[in-house]
Scaffold this active site. Sequence first.
Site, short mmCIF file in Angstrom:
data_model
loop_
_atom_site.label_atom_id
_atom_site.label_comp_id
_atom_site.label_asym_id
_atom_site.label_seq_id
_atom_site.Cartn_x
_atom_site.Cartn_y
_atom_site.Cartn_z
N SER A 319 0.83 -1.21 0.00
CA SER A 319 0.00 0.00 0.00
C SER A 319 0.87 1.26 0.00
O SER A 319 0.59 2.21 -0.73
CB SER A 319 -0.92 0.00 1.24
OG SER A 319 -1.65 1.20 1.31
N TRP A 322 2.34 1.67 -3.39
CA TRP A 322 1.32 2.13 -4.33
C TRP A 322 1.22 3.65 -4.32
O TRP A 322 1.01 4.28 -5.37
CB TRP A 322 -0.03 1.50 -3.98
CG TRP A 322 -1.16 1.99 -4.86
CD1 TRP A 322 -1.49 1.52 -6.10
CD2 TRP A 322 -2.09 3.04 -4.58
NE1 TRP A 322 -2.57 2.21 -6.60
CE2 TRP A 322 -2.95 3.14 -5.70
CE3 TRP A 322 -2.28 3.90 -3.50
CZ2 TRP A 322 -4.00 4.08 -5.75
CZ3 TRP A 322 -3.31 4.82 -3.55
CH2 TRP A 322 -4.16 4.92 -4.66
N HIS A 323 1.38 4.24 -3.14
CA HIS A 323 1.31 5.70 -3.05
C HIS A 323 2.55 6.37 -3.63
O HIS A 323 2.49 7.52 -4.06
CB HIS A 323 1.11 6.13 -1.59
CG HIS A 323 -0.28 5.89 -1.07
ND1 HIS A 323 -0.67 4.69 -0.51
CD2 HIS A 323 -1.37 6.69 -1.06
CE1 HIS A 323 -1.94 4.78 -0.15
NE2 HIS A 323 -2.40 5.97 -0.48
N GLY A 324 3.67 5.69 -3.62
CA GLY A 324 4.88 6.27 -4.17
C GLY A 324 6.10 5.44 -3.81
O GLY A 324 6.10 4.71 -2.82
#
Length: 479
Positions: A319, A322-324
């Site tokens: 997760s 996924w954000h960066g």
Amino acid sequence: MLFNSMTFAVFLTAVFILYYIVPVKFRWIFLLAASYAFYMNLHVAYGLLLLFSTLLTYFLALGLERAADAGAKKRCLWCGVLPLVGILLFFKLGAPAVAKINALIDVYRLSLQPVTVKILLPAGVSFYFFQSMGYLIDVYRGKIKAERHFGFYALFVSFFPQLLAGPIGRAGSLLPQLKKERRFDYESATYGLKLMAWGYFKKLVIADVFAATVNKVYDRAHSYVGLVFIIVTVMFAIEIYCDFSGYSDIAIGCAKLFGIELMTNFKSPYLAFSIREFWSRWHISLSTWFRDYVYIPLGGNRVPKWRHCLNLLLTFLVSGFWHGSSLTYLLWGAIHGLLQIVEVLLHPKNRRASGDKRRWWQLPLTFALLCFTWIFFRANSMEDALWILSRLFWDIGRPVNYLKTAVICLDLPYLSMFGMLLAAAVLFVYDLLSLKQDVIALVSRQRFFVRWPIYVLLLVVIALFSHKGIATEFIYFQF
């Protein structure tokens, strides 16, 4: 095309009117064309990527059902998942890699031309890729049948209210709605407009206003010390919640105009009594996606406790990534995973938390922990995050100076501070009431002279904070 732009207001009005003029049997075609026009308004090439993911998963899902054995099915699944994951990795890792190469060339003064290729993450790609992958995995698991009608499936992937930032739809719920013939429903449409208005209030009146102060401090972190970091971190917690939940409210309300029900994406997350409960209330469509397609395939909690803890950590690392790809996002995800592991160790499976076991102090403690993690999420670099953490309590031994310095650093007029506090209070009351009832439905049931002043006041405040039509991008567009 941003939700908070005049272009979208004109677009939505036109699409809404024409949708109910077009003959019922052709409405899906019109809505599909409108969805592609909405997306390609950002960049024409984006439509090709959207079409590619749609074609890939559509045909592979059909292949899954026709596969003769389990091996063939797995090959079809991986032929769909791997290209989409690969494209996401390319966009998420490509831009930072190019930036680092340019930085090295500049630092070492190499006799090379800087890399001029721009790798920009197409808006919404993570969301509709996840939606497409979820559909393919559900077909593989036998939870749903592969959709034969390409047009309806293409509309499922591209439906414009949810295209850019969710909620991430599930085929089992959304596809049947898109295929159903619909007539105009006054109650659904007016409810949708009210929900959209509340979403615009959260975005324009709270998120964008708080963002100005948050950005000023976080973008020049080394110029500040002390209490100001605590204040702006709490402001960022409110900002990102209002920015993203505001988008979700607008998307859900917009879909209601066409008689479509999208899943609820936020349920008063900052009123959670634990990190685990927070994630059951925050960005629900994404957190349940990671649960169903990452956490459970890893074994979930039906494994030895050490493996269960590892599964939690891995899921939140994914997760975070996924954000960066920066270390700050990975650490943000790791901390959330570790906090959940602590909760698992403190609360065995057979001790399911219930309302009567909760203690009042769990609420502020959970919020404080969340704000701590938001520092890593918002900081521009790990260096900035460590600077902020090391100076949160700078000069706290002199309380008057500690407070005075924060007020000077914020540099906000007292009227502005009062307005921010009032807006945050309205948000808190709304979220508190929504735990037990539908606030919009509650207001709608009131008498004319009660509900209409509320509607008018809400619209006037939104208009005052609309910054003369200048649209500010939603935070989650960058993901």
